[in-house]
Design a protein around this motif. Sequence first.
Motif, short mmCIF file in Angstrom:
data_model
loop_
_atom_site.label_atom_id
_atom_site.label_comp_id
_atom_site.label_asym_id
_atom_site.label_seq_id
_atom_site.Cartn_x
_atom_site.Cartn_y
_atom_site.Cartn_z
N ILE A 1 0.83 -1.20 0.00
CA ILE A 1 0.00 0.00 0.00
C ILE A 1 0.87 1.25 0.00
O ILE A 1 2.05 1.23 0.35
N GLN A 2 0.26 2.35 -0.41
CA GLN A 2 0.86 3.67 -0.32
C GLN A 2 0.01 4.49 0.66
O GLN A 2 -1.06 4.97 0.30
N PRO A 3 0.44 4.61 1.91
CA PRO A 3 -0.40 5.24 2.93
C PRO A 3 -0.67 6.72 2.68
O PRO A 3 -1.67 7.25 3.13
N MET A 4 0.21 7.43 1.95
CA MET A 4 0.04 8.86 1.79
C MET A 4 0.35 9.28 0.36
O MET A 4 1.34 9.96 0.08
N ASP A 5 -0.48 8.85 -0.62
CA ASP A 5 -0.33 9.38 -1.96
C ASP A 5 -1.05 10.72 -2.05
O ASP A 5 -1.64 11.21 -1.10
N ASP A 6 -0.99 11.35 -3.23
CA ASP A 6 -1.53 12.70 -3.36
C ASP A 6 -3.03 12.75 -3.09
O ASP A 6 -3.52 13.69 -2.45
N TYR A 7 -3.77 11.76 -3.57
CA TYR A 7 -5.21 11.77 -3.35
C TYR A 7 -5.56 11.58 -1.88
O TYR A 7 -6.50 12.19 -1.36
N LYS A 8 -4.81 10.73 -1.20
CA LYS A 8 -5.08 10.51 0.21
C LYS A 8 -4.69 11.74 1.03
O LYS A 8 -5.34 12.07 2.03
N LYS A 9 -3.64 12.44 0.61
CA LYS A 9 -3.29 13.68 1.29
C LYS A 9 -4.39 14.72 1.11
O LYS A 9 -4.76 15.42 2.06
N ALA A 10 -4.93 14.80 -0.12
CA ALA A 10 -6.03 15.74 -0.37
C ALA A 10 -7.27 15.35 0.43
O ALA A 10 -7.98 16.21 0.96
N GLU A 11 -7.52 14.04 0.52
CA GLU A 11 -8.68 13.57 1.29
C GLU A 11 -8.51 13.88 2.77
O GLU A 11 -9.45 14.32 3.44
N ARG A 12 -7.30 13.69 3.29
CA ARG A 12 -7.05 13.98 4.70
C ARG A 12 -7.13 15.47 4.98
O ARG A 12 -7.65 15.90 6.02
N SER A 13 -6.63 16.28 4.04
CA SER A 13 -6.72 17.73 4.25
C SER A 13 -8.16 18.20 4.23
O SER A 13 -8.53 19.14 4.95
N ALA A 14 -9.02 17.52 3.43
CA ALA A 14 -10.44 17.89 3.39
C ALA A 14 -11.13 17.59 4.72
O ALA A 14 -12.13 18.23 5.07
N LYS A 15 -10.60 16.63 5.48
CA LYS A 15 -11.18 16.32 6.78
C LYS A 15 -10.98 17.46 7.78
O LYS A 15 -11.68 17.53 8.79
N TYR A 16 -10.02 18.32 7.50
CA TYR A 16 -9.78 19.47 8.35
C TYR A 16 -10.55 20.70 7.88
O TYR A 16 -10.33 21.80 8.40
N ALA A 17 -11.43 20.52 6.89
CA ALA A 17 -12.15 21.67 6.33
C ALA A 17 -13.02 22.35 7.38
O ALA A 17 -13.02 23.58 7.50
N ALA A 18 -13.76 21.55 8.14
CA ALA A 18 -14.63 22.14 9.16
C ALA A 18 -13.83 22.91 10.19
O ALA A 18 -14.23 24.01 10.62
N MET A 19 -12.69 22.37 10.59
CA MET A 19 -11.86 23.06 11.57
C MET A 19 -11.29 24.34 11.00
O MET A 19 -11.25 25.38 11.68
N THR A 20 -10.85 24.30 9.73
CA THR A 20 -10.29 25.50 9.10
C THR A 20 -11.33 26.60 8.99
O THR A 20 -11.07 27.77 9.30
N ILE A 21 -12.54 26.24 8.54
CA ILE A 21 -13.61 27.23 8.40
C ILE A 21 -14.01 27.79 9.76
O ILE A 21 -14.20 29.00 9.93
N ALA A 22 -14.11 26.90 10.76
CA ALA A 22 -14.51 27.36 12.09
C ALA A 22 -13.48 28.30 12.69
O ALA A 22 -13.83 29.34 13.28
N LEU A 23 -12.20 27.98 12.54
CA LEU A 23 -11.16 28.84 13.09
C LEU A 23 -11.12 30.19 12.37
O LEU A 23 -10.91 31.24 13.00
N THR A 24 -11.31 30.17 11.05
CA THR A 24 -11.32 31.43 10.30
C THR A 24 -12.50 32.30 10.72
O THR A 24 -12.35 33.51 10.94
N PHE A 25 -13.68 31.71 10.83
CA PHE A 25 -14.85 32.47 11.29
C PHE A 25 -14.63 32.98 12.72
O PHE A 25 -15.09 34.09 13.07
N LEU A 26 -13.96 32.18 13.53
CA LEU A 26 -13.68 32.61 14.90
C LEU A 26 -12.79 33.84 14.91
O LEU A 26 -13.01 34.78 15.70
N ILE A 27 -11.80 33.86 14.03
CA ILE A 27 -10.91 35.03 13.96
C ILE A 27 -11.69 36.26 13.50
O ILE A 27 -11.54 37.35 14.05
#
Length: 235
Positions: A77-103
């Motif tokens: 397996i390839q644990p961290m290919d480009d698509y999986k990195k993009a998928e993992r970064s998308a999991k932080y979308a809610a946190m990124t939006i929430a922190l930006t709105f908080l600021i």
Amino acid sequence: ESLSFTPVGNSTNVFLKSPWPDPSFNGAFLPDKREVSEGGFSSSWSVLQLNRNYPQTWVGEKYGEQIQSSAFGLKMIQPMDDYKKAERSAKYAAMTIALTFLIFFLVEILNKRRIHPFQYALVGLALCLFYTLLVSISEQSFFDFAYAISTLAIVTMIGLYSISVLRSRKAVILMVSALFGIYAFIFVTLRLTEFALLMGSILLTTALGLTMYYTRNVDWYNSQNQEKKLNSTQE
């Protein structure tokens, strides 16, 4: 990508060694011995006739399903290919939006500068656009380059928009610095697979602590009364 063995012998012994650092052992039998490191792996199986659910001899295709289900081996397996990195970064979308709105919210409260919900929506759409840019650019280039370009584009867009929204150079610098910090933190977290949850927890705890610190002297009831008076004056 994968290699499998079927134990049709009276005694099936398999030994594998490879420089691939990320094997995923699967099938009906796991290795009796295995060693996995960054330099590769080695593994060995020993399967006897008594360990499977079909005899040593048979006629026709009577045990076809049992034979297929007894296979064992591994996937490389390839644990961290480009698509999986993009998928993992998308999991932080809610946190990124929430922190930006908080600021934005903190700037709105501390600088007494009202921000319309439509302006929040535009900033949220810009943050969502980051992941579309990330995936589309990473398909044509390296993930790190795509991440840098997407971050620069979105942060610049939000920063320029904040100039007219916040009308405060100090607040805009704070906003842009915070956004760069958030995206840099997520980029580092994507590379730390084993410590991703720990790093995310540290970020959220730090954000909450800073919010509590900067809002410790805010008179929330007085700010609400001032907002009501402002609304009545505008009417």
